[in-house]
Design a protein around this motif. Structure first.
Motif, PDB file in Angstrom:
ATOM      1  N   SER A 290      39.179  67.918  48.075  1.00 52.49           N
ATOM      2  CA  SER A 290      40.227  66.952  47.754  1.00 52.49           C
ATOM      3  C   SER A 290      39.845  66.097  46.542  1.00 52.49           C
ATOM      4  CB  SER A 290      40.478  66.048  48.961  1.00 52.49           C
ATOM      5  OG  SER A 290      39.254  65.490  49.402  1.00 52.49           O
ATOM      6  N   ILE A 291      38.564  66.135  46.129  1.00 52.09           N
ATOM      7  CA  ILE A 291      38.123  65.318  44.985  1.00 52.09           C
ATOM      8  C   ILE A 291      37.374  66.228  44.022  1.00 52.09           C
ATOM      9  CG2 ILE A 291      36.903  63.236  44.274  1.00 52.09           C
ATOM     10  CD1 ILE A 291      37.039  62.247  47.146  1.00 52.09           C
ATOM     11  N   SER A 292      38.092  66.996  43.257  1.00 51.54           N
ATOM     12  CA  SER A 292      37.442  67.947  42.360  1.00 51.54           C
ATOM     13  C   SER A 292      37.281  67.363  40.958  1.00 51.54           C
ATOM     14  CB  SER A 292      38.263  69.234  42.274  1.00 51.54           C
ATOM     15  OG  SER A 292      37.656  70.109  41.340  1.00 51.54           O
ATOM     16  N   ALA A 293      36.185  67.761  40.318  1.00 54.54           N
ATOM     17  CA  ALA A 293      35.931  67.347  38.939  1.00 54.54           C
ATOM     18  C   ALA A 293      36.483  68.356  37.938  1.00 54.54           C
ATOM     19  CB  ALA A 293      34.428  67.190  38.729  1.00 54.54           C
ATOM     20  N   GLU A 294      37.024  69.451  38.414  1.00 55.34           N
ATOM     21  CA  GLU A 294      37.436  70.538  37.529  1.00 55.34           C
ATOM     22  C   GLU A 294      38.439  70.051  36.472  1.00 55.34           C
ATOM     23  OE1 GLU A 294      39.149  73.836  39.539  1.00 55.34           O
ATOM     24  OE2 GLU A 294      39.145  75.118  37.763  1.00 55.34           O
ATOM     25  N   GLY A 295      38.121  70.342  35.223  1.00 53.33           N
ATOM     26  CA  GLY A 295      39.021  70.012  34.125  1.00 53.33           C
ATOM     27  C   GLY A 295      39.123  68.524  33.821  1.00 53.33           C
ATOM     28  N   LYS A 296      38.198  67.729  34.331  1.00 56.23           N
ATOM     29  CA  LYS A 296      38.271  66.271  34.122  1.00 56.23           C
ATOM     30  C   LYS A 296      37.034  65.760  33.392  1.00 56.23           C
ATOM     31  CE  LYS A 296      40.832  65.651  38.417  1.00 56.23           C
ATOM     32  NZ  LYS A 296      40.691  65.363  39.851  1.00 56.23           N
ATOM     33  N   HIS A 297      37.230  64.657  32.701  1.00 56.81           N
ATOM     34  CA  HIS A 297      36.091  63.894  32.212  1.00 56.81           C
ATOM     35  C   HIS A 297      35.612  63.023  33.382  1.00 56.81           C
ATOM     36  CE1 HIS A 297      36.600  65.117  28.056  1.00 56.81           C
ATOM     37  NE2 HIS A 297      37.901  64.856  28.148  1.00 56.81           N
ATOM     38  N   VAL A 298      34.348  63.157  33.720  1.00 54.05           N
ATOM     39  CA  VAL A 298      33.815  62.489  34.915  1.00 54.05           C
ATOM     40  C   VAL A 298      32.813  61.425  34.500  1.00 54.05           C
ATOM     41  CG1 VAL A 298      32.561  62.820  37.086  1.00 54.05           C
ATOM     42  CG2 VAL A 298      34.110  64.603  36.247  1.00 54.05           C
ATOM     43  N   LEU A 299      32.962  60.268  35.106  1.00 55.30           N
ATOM     44  CA  LEU A 299      32.036  59.162  34.859  1.00 55.30           C
ATOM     45  C   LEU A 299      31.389  58.792  36.190  1.00 55.30           C
ATOM     46  CD1 LEU A 299      31.847  57.645  32.056  1.00 55.30           C
ATOM     47  CD2 LEU A 299      32.795  55.731  33.307  1.00 55.30           C
ATOM     48  N   ILE A 300      30.070  58.766  36.209  1.00 52.34           N
ATOM     49  CA  ILE A 300      29.348  58.402  37.438  1.00 52.34           C
ATOM     50  C   ILE A 300      28.611  57.100  37.181  1.00 52.34           C
ATOM     51  CG2 ILE A 300      27.595  59.113  39.088  1.00 52.34           C
ATOM     52  CD1 ILE A 300      28.227  62.038  37.985  1.00 52.34           C
ATOM     53  N   ASP A 305      19.592  58.745  43.444  1.00 53.81           N
ATOM     54  CA  ASP A 305      19.732  60.112  43.960  1.00 53.81           C
ATOM     55  C   ASP A 305      21.200  60.509  44.147  1.00 53.81           C
ATOM     56  OD1 ASP A 305      16.809  60.991  45.429  1.00 53.81           O
ATOM     57  OD2 ASP A 305      17.125  58.891  44.996  1.00 53.81           O
ATOM     58  N   THR A 306      21.981  59.589  44.712  1.00 53.64           N
ATOM     59  CA  THR A 306      23.376  59.936  45.000  1.00 53.64           C
ATOM     60  C   THR A 306      24.141  60.198  43.706  1.00 53.64           C
ATOM     61  OG1 THR A 306      23.238  58.514  46.942  1.00 53.64           O
ATOM     62  CG2 THR A 306      25.425  59.180  46.247  1.00 53.64           C
ATOM     63  N   ALA A 307      23.853  59.396  42.681  1.00 54.07           N
ATOM     64  CA  ALA A 307      24.508  59.612  41.389  1.00 54.07           C
ATOM     65  C   ALA A 307      24.132  60.989  40.834  1.00 54.07           C
ATOM     66  CB  ALA A 307      24.098  58.522  40.408  1.00 54.07           C
ATOM     67  N   ALA A 308      22.848  61.340  40.947  1.00 55.64           N
ATOM     68  CA  ALA A 308      22.412  62.651  40.447  1.00 55.64           C
ATOM     69  C   ALA A 308      23.065  63.786  41.235  1.00 55.64           C
ATOM     70  CB  ALA A 308      20.889  62.749  40.519  1.00 55.64           C
ATOM     71  N   ASP A 309      23.243  63.579  42.524  1.00 60.66           N
ATOM     72  CA  ASP A 309      23.897  64.612  43.342  1.00 60.66           C
ATOM     73  C   ASP A 309      25.351  64.810  42.902  1.00 60.66           C
ATOM     74  OD1 ASP A 309      21.526  64.808  44.678  1.00 60.66           O
ATOM     75  OD2 ASP A 309      22.189  63.741  46.477  1.00 60.66           O
ATOM     76  N   CYS A 310      26.031  63.707  42.602  1.00 66.87           N
ATOM     77  CA  CYS A 310      27.407  63.817  42.095  1.00 66.87           C
ATOM     78  C   CYS A 310      27.416  64.507  40.736  1.00 66.87           C
ATOM     79  CB  CYS A 310      28.037  62.433  41.959  1.00 66.87           C
ATOM     80  SG  CYS A 310      28.438  61.662  43.527  1.00 66.87           S
ATOM     81  N   TYR A 311      26.441  64.187  39.935  1.00 70.46           N
ATOM     82  CA  TYR A 311      26.328  64.755  38.578  1.00 70.46           C
ATOM     83  C   TYR A 311      26.254  66.290  38.650  1.00 70.46           C
ATOM     84  CZ  TYR A 311      24.267  64.691  33.775  1.00 70.46           C
ATOM     85  OH  TYR A 311      23.990  64.849  32.438  1.00 70.46           O
ATOM     86  N   GLY A 312      25.323  66.783  39.454  1.00 72.19           N
ATOM     87  CA  GLY A 312      25.180  68.240  39.595  1.00 72.19           C
ATOM     88  C   GLY A 312      26.398  68.874  40.225  1.00 72.19           C
ATOM     89  N   THR A 313      27.028  68.156  41.155  1.00 67.23           N
ATOM     90  CA  THR A 313      28.222  68.680  41.822  1.00 67.23           C
ATOM     91  C   THR A 313      29.387  68.768  40.838  1.00 67.23           C
ATOM     92  OG1 THR A 313      27.502  67.772  43.939  1.00 67.23           O
ATOM     93  CG2 THR A 313      29.846  68.247  43.718  1.00 67.23           C
ATOM     94  N   ALA A 314      29.588  67.700  40.054  1.00 69.86           N
ATOM     95  CA  ALA A 314      30.698  67.696  39.089  1.00 69.86           C
ATOM     96  C   ALA A 314      30.507  68.789  38.042  1.00 69.86           C
ATOM     97  CB  ALA A 314      30.792  66.321  38.428  1.00 69.86           C
ATOM     98  N   ARG A 316      28.996  71.637  38.415  1.00 67.94           N
ATOM     99  CA  ARG A 316      29.283  72.940  39.019  1.00 67.94           C
ATOM    100  C   ARG A 316      30.774  73.113  39.322  1.00 67.94           C
ATOM    101  NH1 ARG A 316      24.332  71.759  39.418  1.00 67.94           N
ATOM    102  NH2 ARG A 316      22.653  73.249  39.806  1.00 67.94           N
ATOM    103  N   GLN A 317      31.473  72.006  39.492  1.00 65.66           N
ATOM    104  CA  GLN A 317      32.921  72.099  39.762  1.00 65.66           C
ATOM    105  C   GLN A 317      33.728  72.368  38.501  1.00 65.66           C
ATOM    106  OE1 GLN A 317      33.532  68.337  41.760  1.00 65.66           O
ATOM    107  NE2 GLN A 317      33.549  69.305  43.780  1.00 65.66           N
ATOM    108  N   GLY A 318      33.068  72.364  37.338  1.00 66.76           N
ATOM    109  CA  GLY A 318      33.781  72.673  36.101  1.00 66.76           C
ATOM    110  C   GLY A 318      34.357  71.470  35.402  1.00 66.76           C
ATOM    111  N   ALA A 319      33.632  70.344  35.428  1.00 65.71           N
ATOM    112  CA  ALA A 319      34.096  69.154  34.716  1.00 65.71           C
ATOM    113  C   ALA A 319      34.135  69.415  33.211  1.00 65.71           C
ATOM    114  CB  ALA A 319      33.165  67.979  35.017  1.00 65.71           C
TER     115      ALA A 319
END
Ligand code: SF4
Length: 497
Positions: A290-300, A305-314, A316-319
């Motif tokens: 429900s919260i995909s980074a695909e095709g978006k500019h993402v700001l964390i 650690d949690t920020a880094a986890d979001c970073y790697g996730t975004a 891989r989601q195709g940000a």
């Protein structure tokens, strides 16, 4: 006998990683799944760098490993290739070394005497050795169900199935108590399941350990909120009537917010943990996130650690782009120990692999405003400096200059820490109030002000490392065992703060 000059013969070598292109094309772990023979040979060399200090700071709870892992012992056993004994000594102090080997930022390495001098070649690669022993243990059938041969006739409920709850449950089951773990989510594991991305620890690593706990006799109930009122939930009255003791291991997942920032309520601005949970559910096969980074500019926003986890996730989601903001200056060269929330050496160890994959990190900047109509579309940033107020000891963030920069962002993730235990009906049902830190207090025996109710892990300590969660889970098991039977032989590596 360890080789006292091993570190002079061999340099530290961290575990090899998969090529970045491969990492970004799937969710598998970042580190290479080496052939066991090759891995074992390399790790034996790394273990041989340990000189078995007379006073090994690496395994002392105050500076090194909270679990008191017998690091010099298993380093030497690996050095000589005795993997069975190494596994035995590792599991003597750690229920889940495959979790810590993958997830812990290794305070033991910061405490290793070889970290003191640049000439030493760096600390012993303890974390790598630990993971290799753990993985080799499973490959060699050295992990088995240790069923208790005694029964106390006592029942214990553990609320929460994260690392603290699982450690407590395993220890208490092995001590002969009938233990049931209650998990409000649909699957077991807590943060290990829905907070940690696959690329750090694949869920099959968690599942095989859960199978061991089940084989030993621990019972699990999922989709059940203790104190909740949905179908399938368990009331506090039933909990108290059914169990002789209760262990609260409910975590500290209340995310820190930035409610005063203009535009905070725009769509597209989320807590980091919501992003991670949704991504992990997709990886579990629950359909698109429900919260995909695909095709978006993402700001964390955040530097941990949690920020880094979001970073790697975004990534891989195709940000379209991923940018991580940290209000502190760039370490280690200009990092000021006075204002830094992170110790320098662990920060270096936390040179997260995800940051070498893609994206950008920016330091000494802070968000001034989220901009958009219904949904966020950009963010205004200012350069800042962080200072410590000498009179209050509090950190203060002050803008530098007048320049305001606007950067595109259709997904913003707040990873600025946690404020403690979530507000849940269970707490009032048990007559428990949160401390000013948002945690649940307890006495020296881990017992809360409510008789027979104990607490451990992040719920007691505040958001912390997986190794502390396991250490507290083991320690609370000792306390509960003593409460139920009058005395306990279970280990208690740490004490309540
Ligand atoms: Fe080995 Fe380092 Fe621990 Fe000393 S401090 S026993 S060298 S791992």
């Amino acid at each position: 006998m360890a080789d006292p000059s091993g570190f002079l013969k061999h340099n530290r070598k961290d575990a090899p990683k998969r090529p970045v292109a491969d990492r970004l094309s799937d969710w598998h772990e970042v580190y290479l799944d080496q052939e066991p023979a090759e891995r074992d040979q390399q790790v034996r060399t790394q273990a041989s760098r340990c000189m078995d200090c007379g006073i090994p700071f690496c395994h002392s709870g105050s500076a090194g490993c909270p679990l008191g892992n017998l690091i010099p012992e298993w380093n030497d056993l690996v050095r000589v290739g005795d993997w069975a004994s190494a596994s035995d000594r590792l599991h003597a102090t750690n229920n889940f070394p495959e979790f810590t080997g993958r997830l812990c930022p290794a305070p033991c390495e910061a405490a290793c005497v070889l970290s003191i001098s640049q000439d030493s070649g760096g600390p012993v690669a303890i974390k790598r050795v630990e993971q290799a022993i753990a993985d080799a243990s499973w490959e060699r059938d050295l992990v088995w169900a240790r069923q208790s041969t005694v029964s106390s006739g006592k029942r214990v409920a553990v609320v929460g199935s994260g690392p603290a709850g699982l450690a407590a449950a395993q220890q208490l089951t092995r001590a002969g108590h009938e233990v049931t773990v209650y998990e409000r989510d649909d699957r077991l594991g807590g943060l290990l399941r829905y907070g940690i991305p696959e690329f750090k620890m694949e869920k099959k690593v968690l599942d095989r350990r859960l199978a061991q706990l089940r084989s030993e006799g621990t019972r699990f109930v999922t989709g059940c909120e203790v104190g909740g009122d949905k179908p399938g939930d368990l009331s506090v009255e039933t909990l108290r009537a059914r169990y002789d003791a209760v262990v609260l291991a409910v975590g500290a997942l209340r995310g820190r917010d930035a409610p005063d920032l203009p535009g905070r309520s725009l769509n597209g601005v989320h807590f980091a943990m919501d992003h991670l949970v949704a991504a992990n559910k997709e990886c579990e096969g629950d359909g698109p996130t429900s919260i995909s980074a695909e095709g978006k500019h993402v700001l964390i926003i955040g530097g941990g650690d949690t920020a880094a986890d979001c970073y790697g996730t975004a990534t891989r989601q195709g940000a379209l782009s991923v940018t991580q903001l940290d209000q502190y200056p760039q370490p280690p060269a200009v990092r000021d120990e006075e204002i830094s929330p992170w110790p320098v050496w662990p920060w270096i160890l936390r040179n997260y692999p995800v940051h070498e994959e893609a994206g950008e990190r920016r330091f000494a900047v802070a968000v001034e405003e989220f901009v958009g109509d219904d949904a966020v579309d950009s963010v205004r940033l200012r350069e800042v400096v962080v200072r410590k107020d000498p009179s209050t000891g509090r950190r203060e963030v002050t803008p530098v200059g007048d320049h305001v920069e606007e950067v595109p962002a259709q997904l913003v993730l707040l990873a600025i820490g946690f404020e403690g235990v979530e507000h849940m009906p269970l707490l009032s049902g048990l007559n428990l109030a949160l401390t000013p830190r948002g945690t649940i207090s307890c006495g020296p025996d881990w017992q809360t002000p409510t008789e027979g109710v104990f607490v451990c892990g992040d719920a007691h300590r505040g958001a912390s490392l997986v190794v502390w969660a396991i250490a507290e889970g083991r320690s609370v098991a000792n306390a509960v065992d003593a409460y139920l039977t009058g005395a306990s032989d279970l280990p208690a590596p740490v004490h309540p703060t």
